[in-house]
Design a protein around this motif. Structure first.
Motif, PDB file in Angstrom:
ATOM      1  N   THR A 183       3.054   2.273 -12.109  1.00 41.11           N
ATOM      2  CA  THR A 183       4.601   2.718 -11.951  1.00 41.11           C
ATOM      3  C   THR A 183       5.009   2.587 -10.486  1.00 41.11           C
ATOM      4  O   THR A 183       5.964   2.536 -10.312  1.00 41.11           O
ATOM      5  CB  THR A 183       4.749   4.149 -12.803  1.00 41.11           C
ATOM      6  OG1 THR A 183       4.717   3.891 -14.009  1.00 41.11           O
ATOM      7  CG2 THR A 183       6.047   4.735 -12.542  1.00 41.11           C
ATOM      8  N   THR A 184       4.102   3.309  -9.673  1.00 41.47           N
ATOM      9  CA  THR A 184       4.220   3.514  -8.227  1.00 41.47           C
ATOM     10  C   THR A 184       4.621   2.054  -7.434  1.00 41.47           C
ATOM     11  O   THR A 184       5.589   1.817  -6.943  1.00 41.47           O
ATOM     12  CB  THR A 184       3.229   3.951  -7.494  1.00 41.47           C
ATOM     13  OG1 THR A 184       2.860   5.332  -8.091  1.00 41.47           O
ATOM     14  CG2 THR A 184       3.606   4.174  -5.990  1.00 41.47           C
ATOM     15  N   ARG A 224       0.781  -1.165   0.164  1.00 41.36           N
ATOM     16  CA  ARG A 224       0.004  -0.041   0.156  1.00 41.36           C
ATOM     17  C   ARG A 224       0.842   1.166  -0.130  1.00 41.36           C
ATOM     18  O   ARG A 224       1.794   1.431   0.844  1.00 41.36           O
ATOM     19  CB  ARG A 224      -0.883  -0.111   1.296  1.00 41.36           C
ATOM     20  CG  ARG A 224      -1.912   0.917   1.287  1.00 41.36           C
ATOM     21  CD  ARG A 224      -2.875   0.658   2.556  1.00 41.36           C
ATOM     22  NE  ARG A 224      -3.160  -0.749   2.591  1.00 41.36           N
ATOM     23  CZ  ARG A 224      -4.424  -1.466   2.461  1.00 41.36           C
ATOM     24  NH1 ARG A 224      -5.361  -0.668   1.676  1.00 41.36           N
ATOM     25  NH2 ARG A 224      -4.661  -2.708   2.460  1.00 41.36           N
ATOM     26  N   VAL A 225       0.603   2.163  -1.014  1.00 40.76           N
ATOM     27  CA  VAL A 225       1.303   3.533  -0.994  1.00 40.76           C
ATOM     28  C   VAL A 225       0.376   4.677  -0.964  1.00 40.76           C
ATOM     29  O   VAL A 225      -0.548   4.613  -1.589  1.00 40.76           O
ATOM     30  CB  VAL A 225       2.174   3.460  -2.280  1.00 40.76           C
ATOM     31  CG1 VAL A 225       3.253   4.872  -2.146  1.00 40.76           C
ATOM     32  CG2 VAL A 225       3.098   2.409  -2.404  1.00 40.76           C
ATOM     33  N   ARG A 272       9.371   3.692  -0.777  1.00 41.74           N
ATOM     34  CA  ARG A 272       8.879   2.927   0.616  1.00 41.74           C
ATOM     35  C   ARG A 272       7.421   2.707   0.605  1.00 41.74           C
ATOM     36  O   ARG A 272       6.679   3.868   0.677  1.00 41.74           O
ATOM     37  CB  ARG A 272       9.606   3.460   1.564  1.00 41.74           C
ATOM     38  CG  ARG A 272       9.848   2.685   2.887  1.00 41.74           C
ATOM     39  CD  ARG A 272      10.053   3.630   3.947  1.00 41.74           C
ATOM     40  NE  ARG A 272      11.424   3.944   3.829  1.00 41.74           N
ATOM     41  CZ  ARG A 272      12.435   3.431   4.601  1.00 41.74           C
ATOM     42  NH1 ARG A 272      12.301   2.427   5.706  1.00 41.74           N
ATOM     43  NH2 ARG A 272      13.849   3.610   4.462  1.00 41.74           N
ATOM     44  N   PRO A 273       6.949   1.878   0.840  1.00 46.99           N
ATOM     45  CA  PRO A 273       5.195   1.529   0.962  1.00 46.99           C
ATOM     46  C   PRO A 273       5.056   1.883   2.360  1.00 46.99           C
ATOM     47  O   PRO A 273       5.960   1.693   3.334  1.00 46.99           O
ATOM     48  CB  PRO A 273       5.207   0.090   0.719  1.00 46.99           C
ATOM     49  CG  PRO A 273       6.513  -0.815   0.837  1.00 46.99           C
ATOM     50  CD  PRO A 273       7.837   0.600   0.766  1.00 46.99           C
ATOM     51  N   THR A 302      -4.272   7.326  -2.454  1.00 46.71           N
ATOM     52  CA  THR A 302      -3.892   5.985  -2.238  1.00 46.71           C
ATOM     53  C   THR A 302      -3.432   5.572  -3.468  1.00 46.71           C
ATOM     54  O   THR A 302      -4.550   5.207  -4.380  1.00 46.71           O
ATOM     55  CB  THR A 302      -4.833   4.997  -1.612  1.00 46.71           C
ATOM     56  OG1 THR A 302      -5.403   5.463  -0.317  1.00 46.71           O
ATOM     57  CG2 THR A 302      -4.333   3.671  -1.272  1.00 46.71           C
ATOM     58  N   ALA A 303      -2.297   5.445  -3.886  1.00 44.18           N
ATOM     59  CA  ALA A 303      -1.731   5.139  -5.228  1.00 44.18           C
ATOM     60  C   ALA A 303      -1.706   3.744  -5.380  1.00 44.18           C
ATOM     61  O   ALA A 303      -2.228   3.108  -6.599  1.00 44.18           O
ATOM     62  CB  ALA A 303      -0.435   5.874  -5.529  1.00 44.18           C
TER      63      ALA A 303
END
Lengths: 306, 218
Positions: free
Chosen positions: B41-42, B8-9, B52-53, B15-16
């Protein structure tokens, strides 16, 4: 109101040297019709279409011979010919509202501008033209921005629209919107559309006629149905074969052309495609082929004469 | 085997990447398709350690790919969309390919030059290209150099983010076939990220589709 290119030749002068960007190109485009100019980067398709209108890359000068005429006279940018550029985010000013930029090409009194902008944005099918006119570029999607660019190109009531890779920067669903808008406008306004693209899918969907460019020359031209279904030039054949097909098995090798297009700063002897051509004959590297019946290729001439 | 577990990012309120899990086996080409802005891409940047997630983990052969474990990190490499971004216009191709070997402290000068030759061969280019400048190369050749550079540290996994979208249609095949060959020759795993579903289907063993940060079912 036919747009005619006759023996158009453009030599570009960047900071250093000279580029033979466009060589002896002729075509004509009638109202209500779409001519697609197909070619890869560096083939001269954009320079051919925009240099005669005075649109050149910054810092580059050009020597133009031959002519581009609309009913025998030199077309004026904006009122005769509207241009839609490739990448809307870089063509629009992020600090100005979309509506005010749409009417830049129309010389209108300030008070009428907003109404005209809304009218134009409605014309290109934006769902909420009032909101779009008051929005800043970052507030609209890529597809909406590209339609706003089309609205801007139409502000001077041109008879011809030149669209330079109008869908290249867009996602598939947005591409559909933009192509629909172009097709719809063309029908309603009777516009002649010069469509510059490298995307064969776009050509198949939009074009009546096609001119395929390679190294600054037209190598094949004719009705889109003929060129796409029965391409005669080995370059056109290679280009069409390189388009991935939906029904191919996973893991199948890709089909393409070996090598790369030639350097246009140097004089090219013979056929520019010969070094990459799987069918090349001896004559191909020494003599330049003429465009005969829409195809410029020794191999075909040879096959026909036998 | 590369395993991505519930990554999760978040960038501020956006939220990407929203809980993505996937596996990539040795010798497998896994396709990932989706519109721009979907988070693909993320996700790629998380897998190669550039992002960093907020939560979630990435494993290679059972070991977690933490930012500090550089040895393990070297085994997952990224191929960029635009090869220009990894080529210095003033360096020869040979120097560009030798640099990562030098940074990793691999071999002496002669061994490194030999390795540069191997890398060029792997991407189907003649060894003489080592002496050339980037501007003397075509777009397809430049992207093959981008792949060769990613291969310098002998990775197990290549993450390719839109490897051919900046290239002309007729030369895309040169690059795509290099990826198919590498899988064959090196048993390399490839995560192939692109927006063109037809191209991805032809190259991949499996295809995942991403939307609004999450994998789509089906």
């Amino acid at each position: 109101m036919t747009l005619v290119a006759e023996n158009l030749t453009v030599r570009l002068y960047p900071a250093k040297g000279a580029v033979h960007a466009v060589n002896d190109v002729s075509w004509h485009l009638e109202p209500g019709r779409t001519l697609a100019i197909v070619g890869e980067s560096g083939s001269g398709k954009t320079v051919m279409s925009l240099a005669p209108l005075g649109l050149l890359p910054p810092g580059v000068s050009a020597d133009i011979s031959g002519s581009l005429t609309l009913d025998g006279t030199k077309p004026t940018l904006g009122s005769d010919v509207g241009v839609v550029f490739q990448d809307p985010p870089s063509a629009l000013n992020p600090l100005r509202r979309v509506g005010s930029q749409v009417t830049d090409a129309a010389k209108l009194p300030r008070k009428q501008r907003r109404a005209r902008a809304i009218e134009l944005l409605e014309l290109v099918g934006l769902p909420d033209p009032v909101r779009a006119a008051d929005a800043y570029p970052h507030e609209l999607s890529g597809g909406m921005l590209q339609r706003a660019m089309i609205a801007g190109a139409l502000a001077g009531d041109p008879r011809v629209l030149i669209a330079d890779e109008p869908t290249t920067a867009l996602d598939a669903s947005m591409q559909e919107q933009v192509l629909d808008a172009l097709a719809d406008l063309q029908q309603r306004l009777g516009l002649a559309l010069l469509l510059i693209t490298h995307d064969i899918g776009v050509v198949a969907r939009m074009a009546d006629d096609v001119a395929v460019m390679y190294a600054g020359r037209i190598v094949e031209q004719g009705p889109a149905s003929r060129v796409l279904q029965a391409p005669e030039h080995p370059y056109t054949q290679g280009l069409l074969a390189a388009v991935p097909a939906a029904d191919v098995k996973s893991g199948t090798r890709f089909v393409g052309l070996e090598g790369a297009p030639p350097d246009l700063t140097e004089r090219i002897r013979g056929c520019a495609f010969a070094p990459r051509c799987p069918l090349a004959l001896d004559v191909c590297s020494t003599d330049r082929p003429e465009l005969v019946d829409g195809v410029s290729c020794h191999v075909r001439t040879h096959a026909r004469s036998r | 085997m590369l395993v991505v577990d519930d990554v999760r990012v978040r960038f501020g309120a956006i939220t990407a990447v929203d809980g993505v899990s996937l596996t990539l086996a040795p010798g497998e080409i896994l396709g990932l398709v989706g519109d721009s802005g979907c988070g693909k891409t993320t996700l790629a940047r998380v897998i190669v350690g550039l992002e960093r997630p907020e939560s979630g983990r990435v494993f290679l052969d059972g070991e977690e790919l933490l930012p500090k474990r550089r040895e393990l990190r070297r085994r997952v490499q990224l191929v960029f969309q635009d090869p220009e971004s990894c080529l210095s216009p003033r360096w020869t191709i040979g120097r560009t390919l030798e640099e990562p070997l030098q940074v990793a402290g691999m071999g002496n000068r002669r061994e490194r030059v030999a390795r540069v030759g191997e890398l060029l061969e792997l991407v189907g280019l003649p060894q003489a290209f080592a002496a050339r400048q980037p501007r003397a190369l075509s777009g397809g050749q430049r992207q093959r150099i981008g792949i060769a550079r990613a291969l310098a540290s002998s990775p197990d996994v290549l993450v390719c983010d839109e490897p051919v979208s900046s290239l002309d249609v007729s030369v895309r095949a040169q690059v795509m076939n290099v990826l198919l060959d590498l899988r064959e020759e090196l048993n390399l795993s490839v995560l192939l990220i692109a927006h063109d579903p037809v191209l991805v289907h032809q190259a991949s063993d499996r295809v995942l589709s991403m939307r609004a940060g999450a994998l789509q079912p089906g």
